[in-house]
Design a protein around this motif. Sequence first.
Motif, PDB file in Angstrom:
ATOM      1  N   GLY A  18     -10.787  -6.915  10.942  1.00  0.00           N
ATOM      2  CA  GLY A  18      -9.743  -7.148  11.913  1.00  0.00           C
ATOM      3  C   GLY A  18      -8.444  -7.612  11.283  1.00  0.00           C
ATOM      4  O   GLY A  18      -7.818  -8.581  11.700  1.00  0.00           O
ATOM      5  N   VAL A  19      -8.001  -6.878  10.293  1.00  0.00           N
ATOM      6  CA  VAL A  19      -6.940  -7.329   9.405  1.00  0.00           C
ATOM      7  C   VAL A  19      -6.144  -6.115   8.948  1.00  0.00           C
ATOM      8  O   VAL A  19      -6.653  -4.996   8.977  1.00  0.00           O
ATOM      9  CB  VAL A  19      -7.616  -8.073   8.230  1.00  0.00           C
ATOM     10  CG1 VAL A  19      -7.256  -7.487   6.906  1.00  0.00           C
ATOM     11  CG2 VAL A  19      -7.328  -9.555   8.310  1.00  0.00           C
ATOM     12  N   ALA A  20      -4.904  -6.277   8.573  1.00  0.00           N
ATOM     13  CA  ALA A  20      -4.110  -5.143   8.093  1.00  0.00           C
ATOM     14  C   ALA A  20      -4.583  -4.721   6.700  1.00  0.00           C
ATOM     15  O   ALA A  20      -5.067  -5.554   5.930  1.00  0.00           O
ATOM     16  CB  ALA A  20      -2.643  -5.499   8.038  1.00  0.00           C
ATOM     17  N   VAL A  21      -4.451  -3.427   6.433  1.00  0.00           N
ATOM     18  CA  VAL A  21      -4.906  -2.937   5.140  1.00  0.00           C
ATOM     19  C   VAL A  21      -4.266  -3.687   3.999  1.00  0.00           C
ATOM     20  O   VAL A  21      -4.926  -4.052   3.025  1.00  0.00           O
ATOM     21  CB  VAL A  21      -4.530  -1.452   4.905  1.00  0.00           C
ATOM     22  CG1 VAL A  21      -5.560  -0.775   4.056  1.00  0.00           C
ATOM     23  CG2 VAL A  21      -4.298  -0.743   6.207  1.00  0.00           C
ATOM     24  N   SER A  22      -2.962  -3.894   4.147  1.00  0.00           N
ATOM     25  CA  SER A  22      -2.221  -4.486   3.032  1.00  0.00           C
ATOM     26  C   SER A  22      -2.706  -5.891   2.712  1.00  0.00           C
ATOM     27  O   SER A  22      -2.506  -6.380   1.612  1.00  0.00           O
ATOM     28  CB  SER A  22      -0.731  -4.494   3.346  1.00  0.00           C
ATOM     29  OG  SER A  22      -0.510  -4.747   4.708  1.00  0.00           O
ATOM     30  N   ALA A  23      -3.357  -6.522   3.685  1.00  0.00           N
ATOM     31  CA  ALA A  23      -3.879  -7.872   3.435  1.00  0.00           C
ATOM     32  C   ALA A  23      -4.933  -7.848   2.345  1.00  0.00           C
ATOM     33  O   ALA A  23      -5.057  -8.795   1.555  1.00  0.00           O
ATOM     34  CB  ALA A  23      -4.455  -8.451   4.713  1.00  0.00           C
ATOM     35  N   LEU A  24      -5.679  -6.748   2.285  1.00  0.00           N
ATOM     36  CA  LEU A  24      -6.732  -6.650   1.265  1.00  0.00           C
ATOM     37  C   LEU A  24      -6.139  -6.732  -0.134  1.00  0.00           C
ATOM     38  O   LEU A  24      -6.722  -7.338  -1.030  1.00  0.00           O
ATOM     39  CB  LEU A  24      -7.500  -5.336   1.415  1.00  0.00           C
ATOM     40  CG  LEU A  24      -8.151  -5.076   2.775  1.00  0.00           C
ATOM     41  CD1 LEU A  24      -8.834  -3.717   2.776  1.00  0.00           C
ATOM     42  CD2 LEU A  24      -9.154  -6.166   3.106  1.00  0.00           C
ATOM     43  N   TYR A  25      -4.951  -6.114  -0.271  1.00  0.00           N
ATOM     44  CA  TYR A  25      -4.375  -6.001  -1.604  1.00  0.00           C
ATOM     45  C   TYR A  25      -3.846  -7.339  -2.125  1.00  0.00           C
ATOM     46  O   TYR A  25      -3.430  -7.430  -3.270  1.00  0.00           O
ATOM     47  CB  TYR A  25      -3.290  -4.933  -1.615  1.00  0.00           C
ATOM     48  CG  TYR A  25      -3.871  -3.544  -1.549  1.00  0.00           C
ATOM     49  CD1 TYR A  25      -4.193  -2.869  -2.727  1.00  0.00           C
ATOM     50  CD2 TYR A  25      -4.149  -2.929  -0.340  1.00  0.00           C
ATOM     51  CE1 TYR A  25      -4.744  -1.611  -2.685  1.00  0.00           C
ATOM     52  CE2 TYR A  25      -4.709  -1.666  -0.288  1.00  0.00           C
ATOM     53  CZ  TYR A  25      -5.000  -1.017  -1.465  1.00  0.00           C
ATOM     54  OH  TYR A  25      -5.569   0.223  -1.424  1.00  0.00           O
ATOM     55  N   VAL A  26      -3.824  -8.349  -1.270  1.00  0.00           N
ATOM     56  CA  VAL A  26      -3.487  -9.687  -1.747  1.00  0.00           C
ATOM     57  C   VAL A  26      -4.637 -10.248  -2.587  1.00  0.00           C
ATOM     58  O   VAL A  26      -4.423 -10.963  -3.561  1.00  0.00           O
ATOM     59  CB  VAL A  26      -3.194 -10.614  -0.558  1.00  0.00           C
ATOM     60  CG1 VAL A  26      -2.903 -12.015  -1.044  1.00  0.00           C
ATOM     61  CG2 VAL A  26      -2.028 -10.077   0.262  1.00  0.00           C
ATOM     62  N   HIS A  27      -5.844  -9.871  -2.208  1.00  0.00           N
ATOM     63  CA  HIS A  27      -7.028 -10.467  -2.846  1.00  0.00           C
ATOM     64  C   HIS A  27      -7.681  -9.545  -3.859  1.00  0.00           C
ATOM     65  O   HIS A  27      -8.440  -9.986  -4.716  1.00  0.00           O
ATOM     66  CB  HIS A  27      -8.057 -10.842  -1.781  1.00  0.00           C
ATOM     67  CG  HIS A  27      -7.519 -11.748  -0.730  1.00  0.00           C
ATOM     68  ND1 HIS A  27      -7.559 -13.121  -0.851  1.00  0.00           N
ATOM     69  CD2 HIS A  27      -6.896 -11.498   0.444  1.00  0.00           C
ATOM     70  CE1 HIS A  27      -6.995 -13.672   0.216  1.00  0.00           C
ATOM     71  NE2 HIS A  27      -6.579 -12.702   1.022  1.00  0.00           N
ATOM     72  N   VAL A  28      -7.385  -8.280  -3.759  1.00  0.00           N
ATOM     73  CA  VAL A  28      -8.079  -7.267  -4.552  1.00  0.00           C
ATOM     74  C   VAL A  28      -7.050  -6.279  -5.077  1.00  0.00           C
ATOM     75  O   VAL A  28      -6.225  -5.801  -4.308  1.00  0.00           O
ATOM     76  CB  VAL A  28      -9.112  -6.550  -3.644  1.00  0.00           C
ATOM     77  CG1 VAL A  28      -9.410  -5.174  -4.147  1.00  0.00           C
ATOM     78  CG2 VAL A  28     -10.363  -7.402  -3.501  1.00  0.00           C
ATOM     79  N   ALA A  29      -7.067  -6.026  -6.361  1.00  0.00           N
ATOM     80  CA  ALA A  29      -6.012  -5.212  -6.955  1.00  0.00           C
ATOM     81  C   ALA A  29      -5.997  -3.792  -6.402  1.00  0.00           C
ATOM     82  O   ALA A  29      -4.944  -3.255  -6.067  1.00  0.00           O
ATOM     83  CB  ALA A  29      -6.167  -5.168  -8.473  1.00  0.00           C
ATOM     84  N   ASN A  30      -7.141  -3.193  -6.278  1.00  0.00           N
ATOM     85  CA  ASN A  30      -7.225  -1.827  -5.762  1.00  0.00           C
ATOM     86  C   ASN A  30      -8.680  -1.472  -5.448  1.00  0.00           C
ATOM     87  O   ASN A  30      -9.574  -2.290  -5.612  1.00  0.00           O
ATOM     88  CB  ASN A  30      -6.627  -0.833  -6.752  1.00  0.00           C
ATOM     89  CG  ASN A  30      -7.184  -1.040  -8.146  1.00  0.00           C
ATOM     90  OD1 ASN A  30      -8.351  -1.347  -8.308  1.00  0.00           O
ATOM     91  ND2 ASN A  30      -6.329  -0.890  -9.139  1.00  0.00           N
ATOM     92  N   LYS A  31      -8.874  -0.261  -5.021  1.00  0.00           N
ATOM     93  CA  LYS A  31     -10.202   0.162  -4.588  1.00  0.00           C
ATOM     94  C   LYS A  31     -11.221   0.026  -5.721  1.00  0.00           C
ATOM     95  O   LYS A  31     -12.348  -0.421  -5.505  1.00  0.00           O
ATOM     96  CB  LYS A  31     -10.133   1.609  -4.109  1.00  0.00           C
ATOM     97  CG  LYS A  31     -11.267   2.035  -3.192  1.00  0.00           C
ATOM     98  CD  LYS A  31     -11.173   3.531  -2.918  1.00  0.00           C
ATOM     99  CE  LYS A  31     -12.264   3.993  -1.974  1.00  0.00           C
ATOM    100  NZ  LYS A  31     -12.229   5.460  -1.780  1.00  0.00           N
ATOM    101  N   ASP A  32     -10.803   0.408  -6.916  1.00  0.00           N
ATOM    102  CA  ASP A  32     -11.720   0.317  -8.049  1.00  0.00           C
ATOM    103  C   ASP A  32     -12.184  -1.112  -8.287  1.00  0.00           C
ATOM    104  O   ASP A  32     -13.363  -1.348  -8.548  1.00  0.00           O
ATOM    105  CB  ASP A  32     -11.049   0.858  -9.316  1.00  0.00           C
ATOM    106  CG  ASP A  32     -11.181   2.364  -9.414  1.00  0.00           C
ATOM    107  OD1 ASP A  32     -11.912   2.945  -8.581  1.00  0.00           O
ATOM    108  OD2 ASP A  32     -10.553   2.968 -10.302  1.00  0.00           O
ATOM    109  N   GLU A  33     -11.249  -2.048  -8.196  1.00  0.00           N
ATOM    110  CA  GLU A  33     -11.658  -3.430  -8.402  1.00  0.00           C
ATOM    111  C   GLU A  33     -12.618  -3.876  -7.311  1.00  0.00           C
ATOM    112  O   GLU A  33     -13.577  -4.603  -7.585  1.00  0.00           O
ATOM    113  CB  GLU A  33     -10.438  -4.361  -8.436  1.00  0.00           C
ATOM    114  CG  GLU A  33     -10.813  -5.746  -8.949  1.00  0.00           C
ATOM    115  CD  GLU A  33      -9.675  -6.757  -8.847  1.00  0.00           C
ATOM    116  OE1 GLU A  33      -8.839  -6.771  -9.748  1.00  0.00           O
ATOM    117  OE2 GLU A  33      -9.627  -7.521  -7.867  1.00  0.00           O
TER     118      GLU A  33
END
Lengths: 248, 248
Positions: free
Chosen positions: B56-71
């Motif tokens: 329940g969060v914006a996609v871009s929020a993920l990139y604060v915690h995780v560099a990218n899909k591979d990580e």
Amino acid sequence: MSETDLPAPPWDRNRRRPAPAKVPLTRERIVDAAFTVLDREGYDRFSMRQVALELGVAVSALYVHVANKDELFELMYNRTFDGAELPDPDPENWQEQIKEFARRGRARLRSHRDLARISMGHVPFSPELLPHVERLMAIFRSSGMPDLVAAMAGDLLSTYIEGFCLEESMWLERYRDMDEATWETKRNEIMGYFAELPPDRFPNMVAMAPYMVDESNDYRFELGVDILVRGLASYIGRASGSAGSAAP
Amino acid sequence: MSETDLPAPPWDRNRRRPAPAKVPLTRERIVDAAFTVLDREGYDRFSMRQVALELGVAVSALYVHVANKDELFELMYNRTFDGAELPDPDPENWQEQIKEFARRGRARLRSHRDLARISMGHVPFSPELLPHVERLMAIFRSSGMPDLVAAMAGDLLSTYIEGFCLEESMWLERYRDMDEATWETKRNEIMGYFAELPPDRFPNMVAMAPYMVDESNDYRFELGVDILVRGLASYIGRASGSAGSAAP
DNA sequence: TTCTAGCATGAACAGTGTTCAGCAGACAAG
DNA sequence: CTTGTCTGCTGAACACTGTTCATGCTAGAA
């Protein structure tokens, strides 16, 4: 020399299409182009659009000849077996024959960039590839190992070859645009990383640091194949394979 | 109970944002959600957007915690080793210890849908995973095999486990939404395909048709591990490993 | 010359990973 | 109680991806 050789007048540039390719589009040509793209761009940047571009053709044209990207990959996979030949079984010599098969398998997977990534998970049971499997099985069975073991051996060996080449290619990709010097430093860094682990918590890693990085891939590959072949050989001339305990 | 618990009035639904998550976003929660998505959608339909949706969060929020899909995949990979324990080496019993390690490795890779696809090509040299490798090496070395062979053995075994599970998972995916009955027919079709090949051109395939499909995966896996272990055992108590010829 | 069948086209659809300016809310300083 | 900074989230955008489809061009048959 008909007028079609002249450039189209500017006012109907938009109406006219580029002359149809003299060479008609075929699966073969698409696969050729696909390999060109793969070698240039690598697996991650490989795309249908790039293949179409390579052929000077619209993307959608590809889909007339090829169902989808997966089928294209399968065609590429099959193509890599062109010209691969296995010798007639020689029961005295099956171990060397198997090792040679493995070496050629590795060479095949190294013949194009990232090919191992495409191969992984493909089962070689398509009509084009069955003859190869047949001949491989002939060699295994000629050794006298139980059929069940022979059936497993094919899987086991293929898995090893593909897994080894996949790992190998990942390192190759990672250090693709590195000159010899920086690569040398990088390698020393890695060795150092292992060698300088706290020896109380990682005694085995420290002891084995030299073997983890230093040995050449060729030698490592050969050793792996040897382990496999020895394991298979241990099944010859015994009761068929229950998971009993091991060697001599 | 402050007013923030009430639903926002309709006229400023667009102005207001959803209340900030009470639970702050962390890597742990992202990995949890990622597994939920993976199990539901499978590898091919896994996407950062789906993970964000799950939280329940914006996609871009993920990139604060995780560099990218591979990580993110790497975090998931590491996570699967949580709670994995290896016993202290028991030199009398190394073969069974290794086999048990393999079984647990397979169980680990089967604990989430398509996990084998994520694992493939990951080298377990991250700080979190080194202790596992250390303990595995301890077992290998306790057997008395040469260090060079032990170093290879880890790779070899991991490659086998991952390759086996990858292939297994591809079949599982292919027949994921098939009831028992149609699966039965499908299996007979495949058996028939092998059994009814022209016997003059494919004598070995025909002879081995039963073993190609019929044996259970559990048994096939066990047999593969046994072959590997026997191969490794053959290196114990000899001069270190040149690629000499094989067994007893 | 006319017709037809097949092939290639461009545009569109529904997605993908990733980036970035900007805002909401919490917390610390005055 | 105000002010300000800082963090972490948002929404929109970018540049792609695989795949489909109505349209129309072109070569060969009649």
